[in-house]
Design an enzyme around this catalytic site. Structure first.
Site, PDB file in Angstrom:
ATOM      1  N   CYS A   1      36.135  36.047  45.497  1.00 46.39           N
ATOM      2  CA  CYS A   1      34.696  36.163  45.750  1.00 46.39           C
ATOM      3  C   CYS A   1      34.117  37.315  44.948  1.00 46.39           C
ATOM      4  O   CYS A   1      34.734  38.359  44.808  1.00 46.39           O
ATOM      5  CB  CYS A   1      34.450  36.416  47.234  1.00 46.39           C
ATOM      6  SG  CYS A   1      34.206  34.906  48.118  1.00 46.39           S
ATOM      7  N   GLN A   2      32.920  37.121  44.444  1.00 45.87           N
ATOM      8  CA  GLN A   2      32.272  38.182  43.668  1.00 45.87           C
ATOM      9  C   GLN A   2      31.606  39.210  44.582  1.00 45.87           C
ATOM     10  O   GLN A   2      31.299  40.302  44.166  1.00 45.87           O
ATOM     11  CB  GLN A   2      31.212  37.586  42.741  1.00 45.87           C
ATOM     12  CG  GLN A   2      31.765  36.544  41.808  1.00 45.87           C
ATOM     13  CD  GLN A   2      32.832  37.100  40.886  1.00 45.87           C
ATOM     14  OE1 GLN A   2      32.551  37.962  40.080  1.00 45.87           O
ATOM     15  NE2 GLN A   2      34.063  36.635  41.043  1.00 45.87           N
TER      16      GLN A   2
END
Ligand SMILES: C[S@@+](CC[C@H](N)C(=O)[O-])C[C@H]1O[C@@H](n2cnc3c(N)ncnc32)[C@H](O)[C@@H]1O
Length: 370
Positions: A77-78
């Site tokens: 996930c960013q």
């Protein structure tokens, strides 16, 4: 009779924790993509170099994507802010776009995503749901939840979001096999404990460094491969650290320290961060093994051995790389490549092998008829 091989692709494969669990159940990896050279080398040392691409997933051309029955692994996930967008063309969703590209090309019957527990609250998760509802993944039905590795026979409490995407009918998540308190349920066993995985290893490791050896893998010379006691590495704590470790009983932490052993910041911060300088217990699963398990100030990572009456019967050190790998359910003989820091990162980032195995075992019968 041997079960037929099931072809799988591991994306963002790391050192191959997830693959290791699937291989235990007879799945055959046909492609792994990982851009960290040391992690890719570890993967190659254990599962063979021929199907490993050590590079950026975005640069893997479609001609290199084989057909597969299963795709495992989830894009990191960013971030979890509200700034993320549900538009797959948004550059911030680049890794998701890649993941979807692999699925549309390899056309797996099932894909499995593993991610942090907060993943279900992320914009990336909404994007995934939207793609499955009426986008590029609309053939797939999703099931998802946060699972605790300890509930699947791993001697570690580690909560992870698991998503199963299937185009051969909706597949429920695997039922837990272990519980903290199994009661009278005949289908449940008690949680495995740290004793189960690490008792009996040398309490005083005799090295502070990895052996000086290198191996050529994936066209590069990398430190390795190391296994077993090679990665049972001691640290060199200061006198002050040793005095602190000595005061901390199993389950305890910085709150067990007398005032003169407190650091100034701990003295000021009287609440919270209870895991700091924590000591594991023999009779429970460990806490989540993170990438800095060798630093007791980062969590409950002191070795569980401690005797209230006999100070000579206390093991005053953090767990070693070998102990961390065993708590992540890797086999004793799993081979590792890279520096101490890189190997710790591979261990801490991995999916516990036993959790991956439980998922592999669970989905296998669904694939049989398709
Ligand atoms: C959480 S780890 C994966 C752990 C792995 N599933 C296991 O069980 O061992 C995520 C991995 O994605 C890799 N990664 C991140 N971005 C990537 C990219 N653009 N291309 C290839 N690999 C990438 C990271 O280097 C990291 O090893």
């Amino acid at each position: 009779m041997d079960k037929p091989a099931i072809r799988m692709i591991d994306l963002f494969a790391g050192c191959g924790g997830m693959t290791a669990g699937f291989v235990r159940e007879g799945f055959s990896p046909v492609l792994a993509v990982e851009w960290n050279l040391f992690a890719a080398a570890t993967y190659a040392a254990n599962f063979g170099p021929d199907h490993v691409i050590a590079g950026d997933i975005a640069r893997v051309g479609e001609a290199l994507i084989p057909e597969a029955d299963v795709i495992i692994g989830g894009p990191p996930c960013q971030g979890f802010s509200n700034l993320g967008s549900r538009d797959i063309e948004d550059p911030r969703n680049k890794l998701w776009k890649e993941y979807v590209r692999f699925i549309t090309h390899a056309r797996p019957k099932i894909f499995i995503i593993e991610n942090v527990d907060r993943f279900m609250k992320s914009s990336e998760f909404l994007l995934l749901q939207e793609e499955a509802d009426h986008g590029l993944l609309k053939e797939y039905e999703l099931t998802f939840d946060v699972l605790n590795a300890a509930d699947y026979g791993v001697a570690q409490r580690r909560k992870r979001t698991i998503v199963i995407g299937s185009r051969i009918g909706k597949i429920p998540l695997p039922r837990q096999t272990h519980a903290k308190d199994p009661g009278l349920d005949p289908d449940l066993k008690a949680w495995r404990t740290t004793a189960h995985r690490i008792k009996g290893l040398p309490e005083k490791p005799n090295t502070t460094e990895l052996p000086d050896s290198y191996v050529e893998l994936l066209g590069h010379l990398v430190p390795g491969s190391f296994k077993g006691l090679d990665i049972h590495i001691r640290r060199n704590p200061t006198e002050m650290s040793l005095r602190r470790y000595d005061c901390i009983p199993p389950g305890g932490g910085r709150f067990n320290l007398p005032d003169e052993l407190l650091s100034p910041c701990w003295r000021k911060k009287k609440t919270g961060t209870t895991d700091v300088m924590g000591r594991m217990r023999w009779d429970t699963p460990s806490v989540t093994i993170r990438t800095e398990f060798f630093k007791p100030e980062k969590g409950q990572y002191l070795h569980p051995q401690w005797d209230a009456d006999d100070p000579s019967n206390r093991v005053n050190r953090p767990i070693t790389h070998l102990e961390a790998a065993l708590l992540q359910d890797f086999d004793y003989d799993f081979q590792w490549c890279g520096t101490k820091i890189e190997i710790a990162r591979q261990i801490g980032n991995a999916v516990p092998v036993g959790l991956a195995q439980a998922i592999a075992k669970h989905i296998r019968p669904y694939l049989a008829g398709h």
